[in-house]
Design an enzyme around this catalytic site. Sequence first.
Site: not given
Lengths: 562, 208
Positions: A312, A332
């Site tokens: 990740h 994000r």
Amino acid sequence: MAKGIPYNIALKHYRAQAERPMPQTDFGEELLRQYHPDYLRERCVDLTVGPNAGDPCHRQLAEVLQGDARIDEADLAGSPEVETDVLVIGGGGAGCAAALEASLAGAKVILATKLRLGDSNTVMAEGGIQASVEKDDTPQQHYEDTVKGAHGELDRSLAAQMVMDAPEVIRWLIQQGMQFELDQYGDLMTRRAGGTSAPRVLYFRDYTGLEMMRVLREAVFNSNIEVWDYSPAVELLSDESGHCAGAVVSSLKDYKYILVKARSVIIATGGIGRMHLNDFPTSNHFGATGDGLVLAYRAGARLRDLDIFQYHPSGLAYPPHLAGTLITEGVRSAGAYLLNAAGERFIDELKPRDYVAAAIIRECAEGRGVYAGDGQGRPSVAGGRTPGATDGKCGVWLDTPSIELRQPGIIEKRFPKLLHLGTKCGIDPRKQPPLIYPTLHYQNGGAIIDREAASTVPGLFCAGEVCGGVHGRNRLMGNSLLDIIVFGRRAGQAAAKRAHGFGRGPKKITIEHLRNFRRELMLANMPLARKSPLLFPAYAKFDVDSDYDGLRKTAAAGFIND
Amino acid sequence: MSNDPEKLISLRINGKDISAPRSHSVIQALWYAGYPRVKGVGCLQGVCGSCRVLVRRAGSNKVTTELGCELLIEEGMDVHFLIYPTPPHQSYRLEEIRSSWEVQAKFHEIFPEAEHCRHCAGCTSTCPKGIDVERGVELASKGRFSEAGELFVECVMCNLCQTACPEMIAPNHVALFSRRVTAYFHIRPSNLINRLELMRKGGLKVIE
Ligand SMILES: Cc1cc2nc3c(=O)[nH]c(=O)nc-3n(C[C@H](O)[C@H](O)[C@H](O)COP(=O)(O)OP(=O)(O)OC[C@H]3O[C@@H](n4cnc5c(N)ncnc54)[C@H](O)[C@@H]3O)c2cc1C
Ligand code: SF4
Ligand code: SF4
């Protein structure tokens, strides 16, 4: 490796700024080949023994798959025996869902889990769970997104089953008492994630997994299921025809082994993050050491995709005691930039996880990262890092202040867990960006199963992250929480059905398969020094803890001889 | 970094005198000092509620409860792990509550202690997540379940409040009951129901 710009200096130069231009460079596949950990040379070996002999496998995983058992016949001799219809190994989301369904179907169920019920990757999930419920979305679209995310290399029938079960799974979860984020009319709120063609991720704040786990745990406690906590399984049992017939469970409370004879066994032990592949920090819980893969493999179950893992992009890189902690992708998605030490963006932040992770590693490797090390090279025993790890001391900024500038209040409203994490790091993420570096997050591959969650060994079912095929070589966000409930429930139902059809009690049980496996190892000249399953990461020092001598035959025997 | 994260701190954990860099949590400090630690460890990120510790800080007689994975070590601290949280003693099944009109009566059957709350705030002061636990118990006793449950969004089920309660109330299970009945009886999203109906009638097949 170049060190990068020292933390304090980089921070002094950082300015919060709402907009910054997208970088023009696009490295494509070359970026992955050069920097993604899955592409590291020497990372893979071919397995020599077992059902997957000849298949590529991560070196560290191969060591445990081809390790020697922790027990042998001598351990079984004096151990008490217990009988049940269904034995569930692992108390995360998949294990609880399986146990609940099996119990509902009338089976006597024992659920043995390594630590406390609910210590799991499930409880940590933040982002949400996918299900096509919106008008402009269909199970077909969900299926196609899943296939595309997996680069086509998945078990299509499993993916189809998963997307078709999804809406019913959400209903089931609500009926267990799980809450979801609702709009003003009481409809489920949905949002997009990387790789989804429609808004399809259902969620509860950034605590989706916590909400799911505490509800499922409560449902299990309020049922006939017998819960054995602090009881890691160390091996499976088989019958004379090689079918799975139970497991050997150890107890961390009284330091003994117990033989559980079961008509069906369900492995739901989750992932491998705490194996710290390639010395990476991890987002996973303490017990994620790949035990289920080892147990299944020795019993003859075929596995798949053992050479690819999900890193990740946004794991915390600083402070060290929190290294590896996940910051949800939602940040994000909400528009937070990634910035190097010079304050420049270096990748489209919404590219697939593998590209973004590789790009961060590249910035750090080429000296454009922010260096937060101690300068003394002292190995750290951080929970998220093995001693002597290559880095994790270097990172890039996750520019959270930029989203706050664009939408004041968004962090407090949508990301309470991030704010809490900021407090623990001593920063306010609305004003100061956290430092991040990729973290080992998810095991894409695992045990091969069919639609009923049956493995290739009769009597053995597998569900959850321990399985492979559902997500192929890459999983979309929100598809794992879905997968564990879909196949957890299916495993529970199928296991109970098999138990009912069994007639007389379980047959003679043996660990013949261990002897065979050991013989294979010796024939292949494999070292027998490495014991597996690991049960705990090495830094917890389980294997030298004198408390647990009862679970170490040789140590105990030596003691008696003294 | 003005505060050197590698500076060694001395403290006592489970009766053992150890020293470890200041940037370490209690659990990491034990590992750093070479002591094994398996029990009472969980997600290591503050959400599973396993690593409950009792803490006394230097120069203070006050004992507080915290989560060992989140707690950074301090000079002179004295720390004890509390392992094996107690499983709930009450038992209920949501399916046995026939309608939402009966929830309140059922609640008092399942949690008869709840109305004996002395408002001592023992539960609230022990909660490592800063939840107003006492208020939650009060709201649930009054039948305001959805409001009670809202207070416990961040509850990690560490059971510390249960341990602290002199009336043997299990406030966290009271809270979870409140949250669960709210979902069980009141979450009826039309988008989900429409989708289920369509699929029940055989629509929306997947072509592989
Ligand atoms: C930080 C984080 C965030 C995530 N966010 C999301 C998200 O937003 N959406 C999404 O879909 N997915 C997400 N994921 C992935 C997802 O949470 C997991 O893949 C999923 O929960 C795995 O469920 P599981 O039941 O298979 O395994 P787990 O939940 O990990 O449970 C496995 C259980 O088995 C036990 N066990 C292990 N070995 C043994 C043994 N030898 N004997 C007995 N018991 C054993 C473990 O202790 C544990 O209790 C996230 C993962 C992490 C780590
Ligand atoms: S409410 Fe109780 S169980 Fe929940 S976090 Fe607080 S002390 Fe722990
Ligand atoms: S500890 Fe028990 S009696 Fe005291 S306020 Fe909390 S619930 Fe009430």
